[in-house]
Design a protein around this motif. Structure first.
Motif, PDB file in Angstrom:
ATOM      1  N   TRP A   1      -2.340 -24.813 -71.795  1.00 58.66           N
ATOM      2  CA  TRP A   1      -1.984 -26.187 -72.143  1.00 58.66           C
ATOM      3  C   TRP A   1      -2.362 -27.140 -71.009  1.00 58.66           C
ATOM      4  N   ILE A   2      -2.137 -26.724 -69.760  1.00 61.17           N
ATOM      5  CA  ILE A   2      -2.467 -27.545 -68.598  1.00 61.17           C
ATOM      6  C   ILE A   2      -3.980 -27.641 -68.423  1.00 61.17           C
ATOM      7  N   MET A   3      -4.693 -26.528 -68.667  1.00 58.46           N
ATOM      8  CA  MET A   3      -6.142 -26.477 -68.510  1.00 58.46           C
ATOM      9  C   MET A   3      -6.770 -26.134 -69.867  1.00 58.46           C
ATOM     10  N   PRO A   4      -6.834 -27.132 -70.771  1.00 62.98           N
ATOM     11  CA  PRO A   4      -7.356 -26.835 -72.109  1.00 62.98           C
ATOM     12  C   PRO A   4      -8.850 -26.540 -72.073  1.00 62.98           C
ATOM     13  N   GLY A   5      -9.297 -25.839 -73.071  1.00 62.02           N
ATOM     14  CA  GLY A   5     -10.709 -25.511 -73.167  1.00 62.02           C
ATOM     15  C   GLY A   5     -10.953 -24.587 -74.340  1.00 62.02           C
ATOM     16  N   ASN A   6     -12.193 -24.309 -74.592  1.00 58.23           N
ATOM     17  CA  ASN A   6     -12.587 -23.450 -75.691  1.00 58.23           C
ATOM     18  C   ASN A   6     -12.688 -22.018 -75.193  1.00 58.23           C
TER      19      ASN A   6
END
Length: 82
Positions: free
Chosen positions: A19-24
């Motif tokens: 959640w803090i470091m979103p990405g695919n």
């Protein structure tokens, strides 16, 4: 802590790290749990080495260390996958 506690702790830490470091990122709940558990171990090890503390139970300090370790692990994983 018991194995079930580590899984729950890892799930929460891994989910917050994503959640803090979103990405695919590939992977579902199992990868999230693994990232959280390994992140807690890495964070505890690094925290102990620099004198900050370790992951010793369900408390705020351990939780922050586990999240930081999961964030570090997620960052390294993304750098390797590039």
């Amino acid at each position: 802590m018991g194995i079930l506690s580590w899984i729950i702790f890892g799930l929460i830490a891994g989910a917050l790290a994503k959640w803090i470091m979103p990405g695919n990122d590939p992977g579902g709940i199992i990868i999230t749990i693994i990232i959280g558990i390994v992140g807690a171990i890495v964070g505890g090890y690094i925290g102990t080495m620099i004198g900050f503390g370790d992951v010793s139970g369900f408390n705020i300090k351990s939780f922050l260390i586990a999240i930081a370790g999961a964030l570090l692990l997620l960052f390294v994983y993304r750098q390797i996958k590039k």
